[in-house]
Design an enzyme around this catalytic site. Structure first.
Site, PDB file in Angstrom:
ATOM      1  N   TRP A  74       3.932 -21.373  -3.121  1.00 25.41           N
ATOM      2  CA  TRP A  74       3.679 -20.386  -2.226  1.00 25.41           C
ATOM      3  C   TRP A  74       2.506 -20.384  -1.375  1.00 25.41           C
ATOM      4  O   TRP A  74       1.259 -19.765  -2.274  1.00 25.41           O
ATOM      5  CB  TRP A  74       3.272 -18.899  -2.713  1.00 25.41           C
ATOM      6  CG  TRP A  74       3.608 -18.096  -2.261  1.00 25.41           C
ATOM      7  CD1 TRP A  74       1.700 -17.163  -1.797  1.00 25.41           C
ATOM      8  CD2 TRP A  74       4.432 -17.213  -0.666  1.00 25.41           C
ATOM      9  NE1 TRP A  74       2.513 -16.038  -0.877  1.00 25.41           N
ATOM     10  CE2 TRP A  74       3.901 -16.225  -0.403  1.00 25.41           C
ATOM     11  CE3 TRP A  74       5.271 -17.396  -0.709  1.00 25.41           C
ATOM     12  CZ2 TRP A  74       3.895 -15.034   0.597  1.00 25.41           C
ATOM     13  CZ3 TRP A  74       5.943 -16.476   0.837  1.00 25.41           C
ATOM     14  CH2 TRP A  74       5.801 -15.549   1.039  1.00 25.41           C
ATOM     15  N   GLY A 101      -2.503 -19.666  -8.666  1.00 27.34           N
ATOM     16  CA  GLY A 101      -3.738 -18.024  -8.320  1.00 27.34           C
ATOM     17  C   GLY A 101      -4.656 -18.988  -6.807  1.00 27.34           C
ATOM     18  O   GLY A 101      -4.582 -19.236  -6.515  1.00 27.34           O
ATOM     19  N   LYS A 476       8.204   4.459   4.869  1.00 26.47           N
ATOM     20  CA  LYS A 476       8.758   4.201   3.479  1.00 26.47           C
ATOM     21  C   LYS A 476      10.136   4.691   3.712  1.00 26.47           C
ATOM     22  O   LYS A 476      10.815   4.140   2.958  1.00 26.47           O
ATOM     23  CB  LYS A 476       7.765   4.144   2.310  1.00 26.47           C
ATOM     24  CG  LYS A 476       7.918   2.733   1.773  1.00 26.47           C
ATOM     25  CD  LYS A 476       6.688   1.567   2.773  1.00 26.47           C
ATOM     26  CE  LYS A 476       7.382   1.250   3.859  1.00 26.47           C
ATOM     27  NZ  LYS A 476       6.418   0.107   4.225  1.00 26.47           N
ATOM     28  N   HIS A 495       1.786  22.720  17.160  1.00 28.32           N
ATOM     29  CA  HIS A 495       2.067  22.086  18.459  1.00 28.32           C
ATOM     30  C   HIS A 495       3.904  21.838  18.710  1.00 28.32           C
ATOM     31  O   HIS A 495       3.830  21.515  19.640  1.00 28.32           O
ATOM     32  CB  HIS A 495       1.137  21.627  19.728  1.00 28.32           C
ATOM     33  CG  HIS A 495      -0.021  21.460  18.751  1.00 28.32           C
ATOM     34  ND1 HIS A 495      -0.682  22.537  20.106  1.00 28.32           N
ATOM     35  CD2 HIS A 495      -1.043  21.213  17.980  1.00 28.32           C
ATOM     36  CE1 HIS A 495      -1.802  22.565  19.880  1.00 28.32           C
ATOM     37  NE2 HIS A 495      -2.729  21.918  18.739  1.00 28.32           N
TER      38      HIS A 495
HETATM   39  C1  F6R Z   1       8.256  -1.659   6.748  1.00 26.50           C
HETATM   40  C2  F6R Z   1       7.724  -3.029   7.490  1.00 26.50           C
HETATM   41  C3  F6R Z   1       8.416  -3.725   8.414  1.00 26.50           C
HETATM   42  C4  F6R Z   1       6.655  -4.484   9.269  1.00 26.50           C
HETATM   43  C5  F6R Z   1       7.367  -4.955  10.250  1.00 26.50           C
HETATM   44  C6  F6R Z   1       5.696  -5.813  10.451  1.00 26.50           C
HETATM   45  O1  F6R Z   1       8.570  -1.218   5.484  1.00 26.50           O
HETATM   46  O2  F6R Z   1       8.527  -3.962   6.188  1.00 26.50           O
HETATM   47  O3  F6R Z   1       7.612  -2.401   9.393  1.00 26.50           O
HETATM   48  O4  F6R Z   1       5.621  -4.480   8.265  1.00 26.50           O
HETATM   49  O5  F6R Z   1       8.224  -5.451  10.652  1.00 26.50           O
HETATM   50  O6  F6R Z   1       6.131  -6.963  10.030  1.00 26.50           O
HETATM   51  P1  F6R Z   1       5.612  -7.971   9.748  1.00 26.50           P
HETATM   52  O7  F6R Z   1       4.450  -7.841   8.802  1.00 26.50           O
HETATM   53  O8  F6R Z   1       5.618  -9.136   8.744  1.00 26.50           O
HETATM   54  O9  F6R Z   1       4.909  -8.730  11.138  1.00 26.50           O
END
Ligand code: F6R
Length: 589
Positions: A74, A101, A476, A495
């Site tokens: 990665w 790491g 979330k 409001h």
């Molecule tokens: C919510 C989530 C999405 C991503 C969005 C952007 O938990 O994961 O809202 O944050 O689709 O994705 P990236 O960060 O990969 O551009």
């Protein structure tokens, strides 16, 4: 986060290693490689791609060896490519190294090694390790290994082979995991237990700053500072294979929340690149943070922080930005794209539109070598490691820390922040990983989730730097529990939304320490007066958060809200890792 697997025994190592690697692929999957000693040389076969693809191409069954090490990558330093894939050898092919790491001082080490005549092939931080081994080796591998480890700053799990000592794997650990699996007449090493679970459940765990020698007949572990042998207890895992993949957690989401201290520490390691971005933004008159979803919320934290220092900034969702704000850009503008995946179509399009207008474009991205990193002027990585669960958690923590560092640097450069306060905030930032850890160890979030799982609707409210936390907490929960949740600026409830508050509604009030505390307290009273159940997230709240400067509260406040959403999802019998209708990476507009 990468995956390391090693084997010494009677069986054909190249094949065993690829089997092990396939079970570690969730740790990283942009390239893979294997090294083993056959005859009097180290053979390295590696390539870009997923483990199965690389296996198909290299055909490990065509090779013979009884010991070796494999790696699934990665990327952190250097884009995914064959050259950057691990393992990495020294100039003489005496040593080869696989690493998980980040070596923080690799640039300085590399410069010195080049001056001493070493020739580097890759762009990775890892390659310095094999050249250091070569440099220090004077006939004693263990001595060279110890000297090499002492020269490294940063995090590592390491596995090293040396042609002079076939049948041995030299391993070491600092802040990145490596464990030994004990077999009969054979032994294993791995970043994580699933790699060897079909073969053994007996393990030995290395602690930070320990190193060891693994052969088919035994394992010896030593303390790095004293060089003394450490007595290790054998532990037997009672996990099944699926559990082991998630390090014993039921879901990747919970595992990733538990990795937030590490993600926070890694994001702090990106400070050099963030300084560069701040320096370039300093020359711009208008600053925009552009992103989608969770990443957009981190951009909003960036905006509030900058405005708190009296530096104008905007946060705009990418799908809107490209059709509106982008039209108004020019060379005086700086745009920071934020993305975990680096592949979000709307964010990429916004970045391209900004460049066309001559703006400076930077990226704060997790996935190395992803599309966004290739279209920007500068990139800073958050080094959060792979996020498997669809809902983003640890990557958000990394993004907020990165944007906090940009804001502090910029405010210092513009003399809107004194050097003294800057230093104090930086020091506090460095304490954040351990503060997050203590919050994860002890909290009452599960009990609160049980009280809330059947409510009709949940409002998350916050002000200033924690208004984005309210948006993110609500997002979330919506994503993984399918409950109705809304993030709101606390002062805005009166409001409109107050009309729907009653005893079936929960209001989660997220405080920013002493910042606007009186105002928040009044807003909380307004909700209590309508009989809504209130949960206060604060140092002395119902959900207790560690004492930090108000500007750093967005980093710690989101952690229990991640747990809260996770527990509600599980209580409702849902799979938090795979919410319906959502994909991890949104590559369409
Ligand atoms: C919510 C989530 C999405 C991503 C969005 C952007 O938990 O994961 O809202 O944050 O689709 O994705 P990236 O960060 O990969 O551009």
């Amino acid at each position: 986060m990468c995956g390391i697997a090693g084997y010494v025994g009677q069986r054909n190592a190249p094949e065993v290693l690829f089997d092990m690697l396939e079970r570690l692929e969730y740790r990283g999957y942009d390239s893979a490689g294997v090294m083993f000693i056959a005859g009097k040389r180290i053979t390295i076969i590696k390539d870009k791609g997923k483990v199965r693809e690389v296996r198909g191409r290299v055909k490990p069954e065509n090779y013979r060896s009884n010991s070796g090490v494999a790696h699934t990558r990665w990327a952190t330093h250097g884009v995914p490519s064959r050259i950057n894939a691990h393992p990495h050898a020294d100039c003489k092919n005496l040593f080869a190294v696989s690493h998980n790491g980040i070596i923080e001082n690799y640039s300085a080490l590399k410069k010195d090694l080049i001056l001493q005549g070493h020739v580097f092939k890759s762009d990775t931080d890892t390659e310095v390790i094999s050249h250091l081994m070569e440099e220090y080796y004077k006939g004693d591998v263990v001595k060279a290994f110890r000297e090499t480890l002492n020269a490294l700053e940063g995090s590592y799990a390491l596995a090293v082979l040396c042609v002079k000592e076939p049948g041995k794997i030299f391993i070491a650990r600092n802040e990145s995991p490596i464990i030994v699996g004990l077999g009969r007449g054979e032994n294993y090493i791995a970043s994580d237990a699933p790699a060897f679970m079909p073969y053994t459940k007996d393990i030995v765990i290395l602690n930070d700053l320990e190193y060891g020698i693994v052969s088919k007949d035994g394992v010896e572990i030593f303390d790095l500072s004293s060089g003394r042998k450490v007595k290790k207890e054998k532990r037997t895992l009672d996990w099944d294979l699926k559990e082991a993949e998630k390090s014993g957690y039921h879901h990747f989401m919970l595992k990733e929340i538990m990795e937030e201290p590490e993600a926070a520490a890694n994001a702090l390691r990106a400070c050099r690149d963030l300084k560069q971005i701040a320096a370039n933004l300093n020359a711009k008159k208008r600053i925009y943070f552009v992103a989608c979803g969770t990443a957009y919320h981190s951009g909003l934290v960036g905006k509030y922080l900058l405005e708190g220092f009296n530096i104008p900034a905007e946060a705009v969702v990418a799908s809107e930005f490209r059709y509106s704000t982008a039209n108004t850009l020019n060379r005086d503008c700086g745009v920071v794209l934020i993305s975990q995946s680096g592949e979000t179509a709307d964010t990429i399009a916004a970045g391209k539109a900004a460049r066309q207008k001559g703006a400076y474009v930077a990226g704060v991205v997790n996935v190395v070598g992803s599309t966004i990193t290739r279209i920007v002027d500068d990139v800073a990585y958050t080094y959060s490691g792979p996020e498997i669960a669809v809902a983003s958690t640890k990557a958000y923590v990394g993004q907020v820390i990165a944007l906090t560092q940009i804001a502090l640097e910029l405010a210092l450069a513009q003399k809107k922040l004194s050097k003294q306060r800057f230093t104090a905030l930086e020091k506090e930032l460095r304490e954040i990983p351990s503060k997050i850890k203590s919050m994860l160890v002890e909290n009452d979030v599960k009990e609160l989730a049980e009280e809330c799982a059947d409510r009709r609707t949940l409002f998350y409210i916050g002000r200033s730097v924690n208004y984005p936390t309210a948006l993110e907490g609500a997002l979330k929960l919506k994503e993984i529990s399918y409950l109705h949740a809304e993030g709101y600026p606390a002062g805005e409830l009166k409001h409109g939304p107050l009309a729907i508050l009653d005893k079936d509604v929960v209001v989660i009030a997220i405080k920013s320490g002493r910042l606007l505390e009186d105002k928040m307290n009044s807003n909380i009273q307004e909700t209590k007066a309508r009989q809504a159940k209130s949960i206060i997230v604060a140092e002395d709240g119902d959900i207790k958060t560690p004492a930090v400067d108000p500007l750093l509260t967005p980093i710690v406040n989101i952690v229990p809200l991640h747990l809260f959403a996770y527990y509600i999802s599980v209580l409702k019998g849902l799979d938090p890792d795979k919410p319906r209708n959502l994909a991890k990476s949104v590559t369409v507009e």
